[in-house]
Motif scaffolding. Sequence first.
Motif, short mmCIF file in Angstrom:
data_model
loop_
_atom_site.label_atom_id
_atom_site.label_comp_id
_atom_site.label_asym_id
_atom_site.label_seq_id
_atom_site.Cartn_x
_atom_site.Cartn_y
_atom_site.Cartn_z
N ARG A 26 0.81 -1.21 0.00
CA ARG A 26 0.00 0.00 0.00
C ARG A 26 0.85 1.26 0.00
O ARG A 26 0.43 2.29 -0.51
N ALA A 28 4.77 3.32 -0.47
CA ALA A 28 5.99 3.26 -1.25
C ALA A 28 7.06 2.45 -0.53
O ALA A 28 7.78 1.66 -1.14
N LEU A 86 15.32 9.31 -2.34
CA LEU A 86 14.24 9.97 -3.07
C LEU A 86 13.02 10.15 -2.16
O LEU A 86 12.38 11.20 -2.15
N LEU A 87 12.69 9.10 -1.37
CA LEU A 87 11.51 9.18 -0.50
C LEU A 87 11.70 10.23 0.58
O LEU A 87 10.77 10.99 0.89
N LEU A 90 11.33 13.56 -0.94
CA LEU A 90 9.93 13.79 -1.29
C LEU A 90 9.14 14.21 -0.05
O LEU A 90 8.34 15.16 -0.09
N GLY A 120 4.01 7.43 -1.66
CA GLY A 120 4.85 8.36 -2.39
C GLY A 120 4.59 8.39 -3.88
O GLY A 120 5.02 9.31 -4.56
N THR A 121 3.92 7.41 -4.42
CA THR A 121 3.81 7.37 -5.87
C THR A 121 2.45 7.82 -6.36
O THR A 121 2.20 7.82 -7.55
N GLY A 122 1.57 8.16 -5.46
CA GLY A 122 0.30 8.72 -5.88
C GLY A 122 -0.63 7.71 -6.55
O GLY A 122 -1.58 8.11 -7.20
N ALA A 123 -0.36 6.42 -6.42
CA ALA A 123 -1.21 5.42 -7.08
C ALA A 123 -2.26 4.91 -6.10
O ALA A 123 -2.07 4.99 -4.89
N ALA B 171 8.11 18.13 -6.16
CA ALA B 171 7.45 16.91 -5.68
C ALA B 171 7.03 16.01 -6.84
O ALA B 171 7.21 14.79 -6.78
N LEU B 174 10.08 14.21 -8.20
CA LEU B 174 10.57 13.18 -7.28
C LEU B 174 9.67 11.95 -7.32
O LEU B 174 10.15 10.81 -7.30
N GLU B 175 8.35 12.19 -7.38
CA GLU B 175 7.43 11.06 -7.47
C GLU B 175 7.67 10.27 -8.76
O GLU B 175 7.70 9.04 -8.75
N PHE B 178 10.85 8.21 -8.41
CA PHE B 178 10.71 7.04 -7.54
C PHE B 178 9.95 5.93 -8.25
O PHE B 178 10.31 4.76 -8.18
N ARG B 179 8.88 6.33 -8.94
CA ARG B 179 8.07 5.36 -9.67
C ARG B 179 8.91 4.66 -10.74
O ARG B 179 8.85 3.45 -10.93
N LEU B 182 11.46 2.27 -8.98
CA LEU B 182 10.91 1.05 -8.39
C LEU B 182 10.46 0.06 -9.48
O LEU B 182 10.68 -1.14 -9.36
N ARG B 575 -2.02 2.81 -16.10
CA ARG B 575 -0.86 3.39 -15.44
C ARG B 575 -0.92 3.30 -13.93
O ARG B 575 -0.05 3.80 -13.24
N GLU B 576 -1.97 2.67 -13.39
CA GLU B 576 -2.00 2.47 -11.93
C GLU B 576 -1.00 1.39 -11.57
O GLU B 576 -0.82 0.42 -12.30
N TRP B 577 -0.37 1.55 -10.41
CA TRP B 577 0.72 0.67 -10.03
C TRP B 577 0.31 -0.80 -10.02
O TRP B 577 0.97 -1.67 -10.57
N ARG B 578 -0.85 -1.08 -9.38
CA ARG B 578 -1.24 -2.49 -9.24
C ARG B 578 -1.62 -3.09 -10.58
O ARG B 578 -1.33 -4.25 -10.87
#
Lengths: 124, 597
Positions: A26, A28, A86-87, A90, A120-123, B171, B174-175, B178-179, B182, B575-578
């Motif tokens: 859930r 980052a 990075l986190l 952020l 952190g990734t806004g998803a 911000a 940076l997001e 990170f995306r 990862l 484009r959603e992570w899951r």
Amino acid sequence: MTAAELYGLCGAGLVGVGLYGAILGRSALRRLLGFNLMGSGVFLIFGAVARRGGLAGGSASDPVPQALVITGLVVAFAATALAVALLVRLAAVRREAGAARGAALPAGATAAAAHPESDGTGAA
Amino acid sequence: MTLAAVLEPWLAGPRAAELLFPLLAVPVLAALLAPLLGARGARLLALGSLLLGLALALAAAAALLAAGAPLTYALGGWAAPLGVELALDGPAALMLVLTAAVLVLVGLHAAGEFRVGAAGRRVTLAFWTLLLGVWAGLNGLYLGRDLFNLYVAIEVLTFSAVPLVCLKGGAAQLEAAFRYLLFALLGSALYLLGAGLMLGLHGTLDIGQIAAALAGGGADGSATGAVRSGSLAAVVLMSTGLLAKTALMPLHLWLPPAHGGAPAPASAVLSALVVKGSFFLLFRLWLDLVPDPGALHIGLVLGTLGAFAILLGNLMALMQARLKLLVAYSTLAQLGYLFLLFPLAAGPGGGPAATAALLQVVSHALAKAALFLLAGRVQVAFGHDRLAELGGFGRALPMTLVVIVLAGLALAGLPPSGGYLVKSLYGSAAGAEGWGWRLVLDLGGLLSAAYLARILAVAVRPAAGGTAAPHLAERPGGFGLLVPGLLALAALLLGLLPPGWFALLDVGRAEMASAAAVAGAMRGALAAGGFWSSTGPVLTVALAVVLFIAAGQSAWQRRVGALGRGLAGVEGRLREWRVAGALLLAILLAQALAVLT
């Protein structure tokens, strides 16, 4: 079951658990930990490969995969350090933005704006 | 003694292979040295070593052409599998020259923006060091032959590329960084797992030795069924990891925010070169390591994903509200063209497909570097890059618009551009049965023309407030058009190079005959009928789009807008992570089914 098989199965299990965490985590940070778990599984499989002695056969364990694991650990460590940096950055940027907004808004409106723990990734 | 006589042993003689060592050592040493020199020193060192690197890459290409066979160099005299061997064949030489050339040009363009006086000490030092890191990683990828060394090279590339995304430090950047990191790390873990299994199966990581063992030419005779299936499973794991790093749709969740948010020169490098690094490794895996990939169904899986990327990427580019995001989505579509290689190379007349894929790498790298640099120029001039508010841009910056159009025409595939060669060569590899692939190629070209026309329609519109010329935040100097102009012209005129030069691509690859293929495609283009059959539809679509936008609010526009919003909603879900994580696993399974059944 030989030791190599046991290590190999453990490694495969770790890769699975890590993949689950990295995709469904859930926050980052949880996803990053998932990646680390997955990496550990891969390194354990390298260990199993070394223990088996490679295709070259022989009873002695193969030193090449062990050397590769050390390099792999360094790479995974560097990746984790970069991701955590990075986190942290952020979170700091968001805190600054929250503080700047807090100065402009009336007191009490900022609580919802600043979420240092949020994903952190806004998803979703 | 003349200079030519001194250089002769390296360029055409027995010492040619020694050139491979500095091609790896110069970028690595420069990247390590740059942080010690400080910001000013790093900038000069980067520019100097890049120029030296370009000379070395050109020398290596000349030496390769003279030798006519791949060059190999064993570091420290240790042979594979224990030692590290560097090898250079035609495709690798092409990539070396392309990378050095694009980095030199982007570096010269960025020399004014990224200096201590303009960007500050910290950002300047970071930019030039990271640029050298990207170069070191890429050269390692091109020259490496060992799956683990290739892993290290691709990680060096990723770790250098990710911070380039967030140089601005906001911000959103940076997001995005990170995306990107990862998702790329998930890909690395899958790749490393595959490499580990490969080591366990074959006792070596050298691509050539594994390929020989799989083809049955190994010391222990032919590979057994179990070893073969295991090796294919390992290749599928590595391939999936690399697809995530290449951002092949639908695994593209990280690319639009990363490439759209980075500073323009960084976006140019990320889009032109970095995503091609992992593609080059896919090229090696499926064409060099797996014996007879045509017998497997893998081409169908990768080709379908490529076709999906071409169509969806172009449609999404057409709908973007920001110029830089439009260019980023165009990258996603152009990456799709690379993957048509895999189904088309498998056919009976598949030789030109490999040439087409390599030319697509070159053509897209040149055109897209130009487009990102120009998008940055527009952003500086207007203070933003929102397309709806760029009215009057054609009047304020006419030359910038002209160069954007030149680069766009190269992407749309007008002869004699690189894009035209790609379409023509893929078309001849597809043959009569491959009409589906040819249809995708043609549709992709028309959609590229459509988004180019959209930029044009915006540019010729009057500025806000009814004035002819818009108010500019800053008027950029004409000097900044030099590098984008050179890049765009190179992409547009690629087909006019002497066909003999393309023979460089074929060194060490028996299945390719690039010089003859390119000469044939250009003969077709310059015949009167051929020129109009490739140019006419593109111009018609462009005109139609301009008229459609100029017509203003109509029922049709609203209907098309509603369709577009629906499509954008679906793409947003992807484009959603899951969702992207689940798609990664689905693509892994699809590839496994394709190779193991």
